[in-house]
Design an enzyme around this catalytic site. Structure first.
Site, PDB file in Angstrom:
ATOM      1  N   ASP A 103     -35.577  58.301  55.919  1.00 13.21           N
ATOM      2  CA  ASP A 103     -35.308  57.028  56.629  1.00 13.21           C
ATOM      3  C   ASP A 103     -36.157  56.781  57.880  1.00 13.21           C
ATOM      4  O   ASP A 103     -35.620  56.322  58.906  1.00 13.21           O
ATOM      5  CB  ASP A 103     -33.814  56.952  57.012  1.00 13.21           C
ATOM      6  CG  ASP A 103     -32.893  57.035  55.812  1.00 13.21           C
ATOM      7  OD1 ASP A 103     -33.385  57.202  54.681  1.00 13.21           O
ATOM      8  OD2 ASP A 103     -31.665  56.944  56.003  1.00 13.21           O
ATOM      9  N   LYS A 160     -31.416  54.487  49.116  1.00 11.28           N
ATOM     10  CA  LYS A 160     -30.016  54.875  49.287  1.00 11.28           C
ATOM     11  C   LYS A 160     -29.243  53.845  50.096  1.00 11.28           C
ATOM     12  O   LYS A 160     -29.858  53.010  50.776  1.00 11.28           O
ATOM     13  CB  LYS A 160     -29.947  56.236  49.979  1.00 11.28           C
ATOM     14  CG  LYS A 160     -30.909  56.326  51.172  1.00 11.28           C
ATOM     15  CD  LYS A 160     -30.841  57.640  51.839  1.00 11.28           C
ATOM     16  CE  LYS A 160     -29.790  57.610  52.908  1.00 11.28           C
ATOM     17  NZ  LYS A 160     -30.002  56.624  53.976  1.00 11.28           N
ATOM     18  N   CYS A 206     -27.984  60.755  58.375  1.00  6.70           N
ATOM     19  CA  CYS A 206     -28.613  60.891  57.049  1.00  6.70           C
ATOM     20  C   CYS A 206     -29.384  62.197  56.875  1.00  6.70           C
ATOM     21  O   CYS A 206     -29.407  62.747  55.773  1.00  6.70           O
ATOM     22  CB  CYS A 206     -29.455  59.666  56.743  1.00  6.70           C
ATOM     23  SG  CYS A 206     -28.382  58.217  56.497  1.00  6.70           S
TER      24      CYS A 206
HETATM   25  C1  VGL Z   1     -28.299  56.200  59.090  1.00  7.17           C
HETATM   26  C2  VGL Z   1     -26.504  55.356  60.240  1.00  7.17           C
HETATM   27  C3  VGL Z   1     -26.379  54.348  59.333  1.00  7.17           C
HETATM   28  C4  VGL Z   1     -29.367  57.230  59.003  1.00  7.17           C
HETATM   29  C5  VGL Z   1     -28.182  55.197  58.157  1.00  7.17           C
HETATM   30  O1  VGL Z   1     -30.391  57.002  58.333  1.00  7.17           O
HETATM   31  O2  VGL Z   1     -29.191  58.307  59.611  1.00  7.17           O
HETATM   32  N1  VGL Z   1     -27.458  56.272  60.115  1.00  7.17           N
HETATM   33  N2  VGL Z   1     -27.223  54.279  58.289  1.00  7.17           N
END
Ligand code: VGL
Ligand code: ZN
Length: 180
Positions: free
Chosen positions: A8, A86, A127
């Site tokens: 991410d 995801k 994540c």
């Molecule tokens: C994430 C919070 C909400 C992440 C994704 O990638 O860590 N954190 N969505």
């Protein structure tokens, strides 16, 4: 075989984005440097629909195809062999890259004889952590590269707690300088 997984590393999790990790920009050169040391470089992306239960706990972020869902502009994306999307379902969160819906990460690792996973990216306590814990559950030798991840730190100390929990559950923490 070993693989580098970039979790991410998207604009919304960087300074100026909707849900930033303060040190996100610092990890990009570290990750770019690591890429050449791995045959397999793969990535995940948070890829949410406009409406999701996820947005009852988080500000809107990483809406699929939006600017905020793009990779960090300095990331060497041409090195990435496969991306796992995801959080694509409106009914749940999908924090772990093992919950990707476009392609199954566990199967991909098996097909490519990858038994060591080195995890980098954003964010440490959500994540990255959930992905690392799933990797351990799938019997993969799992490393988190401490200087190649960054945290939201809603509460001061959240990153430290996440590191401790990962280590306790079998994730190995290392620094990028140790990787040959
Ligand atoms: C994430 C919070 C909400 C992440 C994704 O990638 O860590 N954190 N969505
Ligand atoms: Zn999300």
């Amino acid at each position: 075989m070993k693989a580098l997984l970039i979790v991410d590393l998207q604009r919304d999790f960087c300074p100026g984005g909707a849900l930033p990790a303060a040190k996100a920009n610092h990890i990009v050169p570290v990750i770019n440097n690591l890429m050449g040391k791995f045959e397999h470089v793969i990535a995940s992306r948070d890829w949410h629909p406009e409406e999701s239960v996820h947005f009852s706990v988080w500000p809107k972020h990483c809406i699929r195809h939006s600017e905020g869902a793009k990779f960090h502009p300095d990331l060497q994306v041409d090195q990435i062999k496969q991306t796992f999307l995801k959080g694509t379902e409106g009914k749940d969160d999908g924090y772990s890259a093992f919950e990707a819906t476009n392609k199954n990460l566990n199967e991909y690792l098996g097909q490519n004889q990858i038994d060591q996973l080195f995890i980098t990216g954003l964010t440490t306590e959500y994540c990255v952590k959930e992905t690392a814990l799933d990797a351990v559950r799938n019997n993969i030798d799992t490393y988190v590269i401490r200087d190649a991840v960054a945290a939201v730190n809603k509460e001061k100390g959240d990153e430290g707690k996440a590191f401790a929990e990962m280590e306790e559950k079998g994730v190995r923490l290392i620094f990028s300088t140790k990787i040959k």
